[in-house]
Enzyme design. Structure first.
Site, PDB file in Angstrom:
ATOM      1  N   ASN A  47     -18.100  26.936 -22.776  1.00 34.40           N
ATOM      2  CA  ASN A  47     -18.766  26.137 -21.924  1.00 34.40           C
ATOM      3  C   ASN A  47     -18.495  26.018 -20.440  1.00 34.40           C
ATOM      4  OD1 ASN A  47     -19.963  24.806 -24.237  1.00 34.40           O
ATOM      5  ND2 ASN A  47     -18.034  23.632 -24.564  1.00 34.40           N
ATOM      6  N   LYS A  82      -8.136   3.538   2.380  1.00 37.68           N
ATOM      7  CA  LYS A  82      -7.399   4.850   2.324  1.00 37.68           C
ATOM      8  C   LYS A  82      -7.712   5.334   0.722  1.00 37.68           C
ATOM      9  CE  LYS A  82      -4.274   3.091   5.079  1.00 37.68           C
ATOM     10  NZ  LYS A  82      -4.912   1.661   5.023  1.00 37.68           N
ATOM     11  N   THR A 133     -40.600  26.344  -8.766  1.00 36.40           N
ATOM     12  CA  THR A 133     -41.131  25.009  -8.393  1.00 36.40           C
ATOM     13  C   THR A 133     -41.156  24.044  -9.731  1.00 36.40           C
ATOM     14  OG1 THR A 133     -43.405  25.243  -8.083  1.00 36.40           O
ATOM     15  CG2 THR A 133     -41.952  25.731  -6.206  1.00 36.40           C
ATOM     16  N   HIS A 134     -40.774  22.947  -9.576  1.00 30.77           N
ATOM     17  CA  HIS A 134     -40.871  21.957 -10.821  1.00 30.77           C
ATOM     18  C   HIS A 134     -40.176  22.672 -11.881  1.00 30.77           C
ATOM     19  CE1 HIS A 134     -44.309  20.197  -8.638  1.00 30.77           C
ATOM     20  NE2 HIS A 134     -44.562  21.152  -8.221  1.00 30.77           N
ATOM     21  N   GLN A 194      -7.196  -1.798   4.653  1.00 28.66           N
ATOM     22  CA  GLN A 194      -6.060  -1.095   3.935  1.00 28.66           C
ATOM     23  C   GLN A 194      -6.717  -0.715   2.726  1.00 28.66           C
ATOM     24  OE1 GLN A 194      -1.996  -2.824   3.520  1.00 28.66           O
ATOM     25  NE2 GLN A 194      -2.483  -3.120   1.307  1.00 28.66           N
ATOM     26  N   TYR A 228      -9.129  -6.127  13.616  1.00 26.66           N
ATOM     27  CA  TYR A 228      -8.720  -5.760  12.092  1.00 26.66           C
ATOM     28  C   TYR A 228      -8.656  -6.815  10.981  1.00 26.66           C
ATOM     29  CZ  TYR A 228      -5.202  -4.225   8.746  1.00 26.66           C
ATOM     30  OH  TYR A 228      -4.814  -3.653   7.625  1.00 26.66           O
ATOM     31  N   SER A 270       0.934  -1.363   0.019  1.00 26.66           N
ATOM     32  CA  SER A 270      -0.088  -0.214   0.070  1.00 26.66           C
ATOM     33  C   SER A 270       1.017   1.384   0.023  1.00 26.66           C
ATOM     34  CB  SER A 270      -0.831  -0.050   1.379  1.00 26.66           C
ATOM     35  OG  SER A 270      -0.205  -0.374   2.396  1.00 26.66           O
ATOM     36  N   ASN A 279      -1.575  -2.151  13.534  1.00 26.75           N
ATOM     37  CA  ASN A 279      -3.206  -2.082  13.498  1.00 26.75           C
ATOM     38  C   ASN A 279      -3.602  -0.794  14.218  1.00 26.75           C
ATOM     39  OD1 ASN A 279      -2.950  -4.308  12.019  1.00 26.75           O
ATOM     40  ND2 ASN A 279      -3.935  -5.648  13.659  1.00 26.75           N
ATOM     41  N   SER A 298     -14.818  25.000 -27.174  1.00 27.15           N
ATOM     42  CA  SER A 298     -15.014  23.789 -27.975  1.00 27.15           C
ATOM     43  C   SER A 298     -13.923  23.611 -29.074  1.00 27.15           C
ATOM     44  CB  SER A 298     -16.346  23.691 -28.571  1.00 27.15           C
ATOM     45  OG  SER A 298     -16.418  22.743 -29.680  1.00 27.15           O
ATOM     46  N   GLU A 305     -20.034  21.903 -14.789  1.00 29.57           N
ATOM     47  CA  GLU A 305     -20.111  20.315 -15.104  1.00 29.57           C
ATOM     48  C   GLU A 305     -19.210  19.531 -14.599  1.00 29.57           C
ATOM     49  OE1 GLU A 305     -21.834  20.762 -19.666  1.00 29.57           O
ATOM     50  OE2 GLU A 305     -19.909  21.710 -19.333  1.00 29.57           O
ATOM     51  N   LYS A 359     -18.500  28.597 -29.108  1.00 27.93           N
ATOM     52  CA  LYS A 359     -18.884  27.919 -27.557  1.00 27.93           C
ATOM     53  C   LYS A 359     -17.960  28.558 -26.421  1.00 27.93           C
ATOM     54  CE  LYS A 359     -21.599  25.042 -27.075  1.00 27.93           C
ATOM     55  NZ  LYS A 359     -21.473  23.585 -27.239  1.00 27.93           N
TER      56      LYS A 359
END
Ligand code: ARG
Length: 477
Positions: free
Chosen positions: A295, A335, A165-166, A332, A327, A33, A120, A287, A300, A293
Site C-alpha cells: 500500500n 503554540k 484534463t478532467h 498562549q 496581549y 503551558s 508578553n 495489509s 496517503e 497488498k
C-alpha cells in the site's frame, strides 16, 4: 469544585505578591503551558541573554550582574539539554520556569533579569526566534525535495505518458514535464517562505507588557544581538501581533496542498488500474489481512495530514479574530497549532525527500495509456491548420476521425492514409509523423512546453534557481 486552596499558604509564584490564597489546582493545570512551550527554552534563554546584555549596555545592570545572569542562564540551558531540568507546572510556562530556576541558582541578582521586560514581549520574541529558525530548516527541506524532483525529471525526460484534463486522457506529455510541474509548485512555496520570513524577523522585545518601559533601553542593540532585521514599531502591536504565525501557517497549508496533489497522483499511479510507477518496498507497507497488498501509505498519510495543517491555519485565524489590543491570554494557544504545523510539514517534506528517489517508472504502461486515449487528436487538427484548414473545421474533422477509429478499436496512427482521407483531402502521408506520440511531444518545443529539448533546459534553469535560493538563504541567516 471545592476551593482546595483557600486554607493553604500561597506557594511562591513570580507574580504572587497581590494574591492572598494559592492558585486552585485546577487553575494551575488549566493555565499552564510549560508542558508544550518548553520547546522554546533555547530561544527563551537566547532572548534573556540578549536582554541582560542590553541592560548592562545601558547601565541598568552592572557588568558583574550581567555576567552572573548570563552564566546562570547558560548553565540552565545545558541542564535542560541534558534532560536534568525539572519542569514545574506550578511555574506556569517556560519563561517562569527558567526565571525561577535562575533565581534559585544565582540568588538575588537573578531577580533583576526581568527588569524592563514582560512575558508578553518575551513570548512574542521567543516564537519569532523559534519560527525564524524553523522556516530556514523548512526551506532547506524544500530545496532537497526540489532537488529530488529535478533528478527524477532528468531521469525521465523522454518518458512518454498521457497528460490529463478532467482526469481524461488529453495530450501526450513526458513524465519529466509532469515532475517539473511539481517543481514549480514547490519553488513558489520556497519564495513564499522567504517573504514570510521578513515579517517574522522583527524584534518585539522592549514593548514590555504593552506600553513600553521607563528604562533607557536600547532596542537596536538587542535586535543586533539576536540578529533581527527590524524592530517592532508599536508596543501594542508588538505584543499582540501573530500575523507572522498565521502567514507561516498559510505558507504551510499551501505546501501541504501541493504535497497532497502530488500524493494523490502517486496513489493513482500506483494502483493496478494505472500501474504507471512503482515504489521501493522500503517506502510502502502491507495489509494485515490481504497478503498480496503493498500500500502507498506514505503519500496517503501526507494527503491526510494536509487537513491537520489547514485546521491549524483556521485555528490561528479564529484565535486572533476580534481580539482587542493588546496581549490576551488567548494567545498562549497559538503554540499548539504552530508547533504541530511545523512538525507536520517537516515530516511530510522528509517523507518526500526519501520517497521520490525510490520511484521507478513503468514506461511501457504509460506509453500504452497515452496511445489508447487518442492523445494525438489535437495534433491531427493542428496538422490540418498547417494545411490552411480553419481551426474550428480542423477540430471537427479530427473529432470525426476519432469517432471512426473508436468504432474500429484502432488508434489514429493505425488508420490507413485512405481511411484518414475520407475526412479531409488535405491529409497526406506526412500526417503520420505528427500522429505519433514522439511527434506530438517534439512539436511543443517552446518555453514551458513538453518537448524533451525544453525540459532539459527547464531542468538546467531549475538547478540555477535553486542555487539562487540557497544564496538568498545564506544571505538572510
Ligand atoms: N505563556 C504565556 C503565552 O504563551 C506567556 C505570556 C503570559 N502573559 C501574561 N500576561 N499572562 O502567551
Amino acid at each position: 469544585m471545592t476551593s482546595k486552596s483557600s486554607k493553604k499558604k500561597p506557594p511562591k509564584k513570580l507574580w504572587g505578591g497581590r494574591f492572598s490564597v494559592a492558585t486552585h489546582a485546577f487553575v494551575e493545570q488549566f493555565t499552564q503551558s510549560v508542558s508544550y512551550d518548553q520547546r522554546l527554552y533555547h530561544c527563551d534563554i537566547m532572548g534573556s541573554i540578549a536582554h541582560a546584555r542590553m541592560l548592562v549596555h545601558v547601565r541598568v545592570l552592572t557588568k558583574n550582574e550581567g555576567e552572573k545572569i548570563v552564566k546562570g542562564l547558560q548553565a540552565i540551558e545545558s541542564e535542560i539539554g541534558q534532560g536534568r531540568f525539572k519542569w514545574d507546572t506550578a511555574q506556569e510556562d517556560v519563561h517562569m520556569n527558567i526565571e525561577s530556576a535562575l533565581i534559585a541558582r544565582i540568588g538575588e541578582v537573578g531577580k533583576k533579569l526581568h527588569t524592563g521586560r514582560s512575558r508578553n514581549d518575551q513570548v512574542a520574541t521567543d516564537i519569532r526566534l523559534y519560527l525564524r529558525a524553523e522556516v530556514d530548516l523548512i526551506r532547506q527541506l524544500l530545496t532537497a525535495v526540489m532537488t529530488a524532483m529535478l533528478d527524477l525529471a532528468e531521469r525521465e525526460i523522454d518518458t512518454i505518458m498521457p497528460g490529463y484534463t478532467h482526469l481524461q486522457t488529453a495530450q501526450p506529455i513526458t513524465f519529466g514535464h509532469h515532475v517539473m510541474a511539481w517543481f514549480e509548485m514547490m519553488y513558489r512555496d520556497s519564495l513564499r517562505l522567504e517573504d514570510c520570513r521578513n515579517r517574522i524577523d522583527v524584534l518585539p522585545l522592549g514593548a514590555g507588557a504593552l506600553a513600553g518601559t521607563s528604562y533607557p533601553i536600547d532596542r537596536e542593540y538587542t535586535a543586533k544581538l539576536l540578529g533581527f532585521g527590524a524592530i517592532a514599531e508599536n508596543s501594542l502591536d508588538a505584543v499582540s501581533d501573530r500575523d507572522f504565525a498565521i502567514e507561516f501557517c498559510n505558507c504551510a497549508a499551501l505546501i501541504m496542498m501541493h504535497l497532497s496533489r502530488c500524493s494523490e497522483e502517486l496513489v493513482l499511479w500506483l494502483s493496478q488500474q494505472f500501474a504507471f510507477i512503482e515504489l521501493d518496498d522500503a517506502w510502502c507497507t502491507g495489509s494485515s489481512i490481504m497478503p498480496q497488498k503493498k500500500n502507498p501509505d506514505i503519500p496517503e498519510l501526507v494527503r491526510g495530514k494536509t487537513g491537520r495543517v489547514y485546521g491549524h491555519l483556521m485555528a490561528l485565524l479564529t484565535l486572533m479574530k476580534a481580539q482587542p489590543l493588546a496581549y490576551n491570554r488567548d494567545n498562549q494557544e497559538d503554540k499548539l497549532s504552530l508547533f504541530d504545523t511545523v512538525d507536520t510539514v517537516k515530516g511530510c517534506l522528509q517523507a518526500y525527500i526519501g520517497m521520490i528517489p525510490s520511484i521507478t517508472v513503468r514506461a511501457d504502461n504509460m506509453r500504452t495509456a497515452a496511445q489508447r486515449g487518442y492523445a494525438t487528436a489535437t495534433d491531427l487538427a493542428d496538422y490540418l491548420v498547417r494545411k490552411q484548414v480553419p481551426f474550428r473545421d480542423a477540430h471537427a474533422i479530427s473529432g470525426e476521425a476519432v469517432q471512426y477509429a473508436i468504432a474500429r478499436n484502432k488508434d489514429l496512427s493505425e488508420l490507413t492514409l485512405r481511411e484518414l482521407q475520407q475526412f479531409s483531402k488535405k491529409i497526406a502521408k506526412d500526417v503520420f509523423a505528427c500522429l505519433t506520440l514522439e511527434g506530438s511531444i517534439a512539436a511543443r518545443a517552446h518555453i514551458g512546453g513538453t518537448a524533451p529539448v525544453q525540459i532539459r533546459k527547464a531542468i538546467k534553469r531549475g538547478r540555477q534557481r535553486l542555487k539562487k535560493l540557497q544564496r538568498n538563504e545564506e544571505a538572510s541567516e
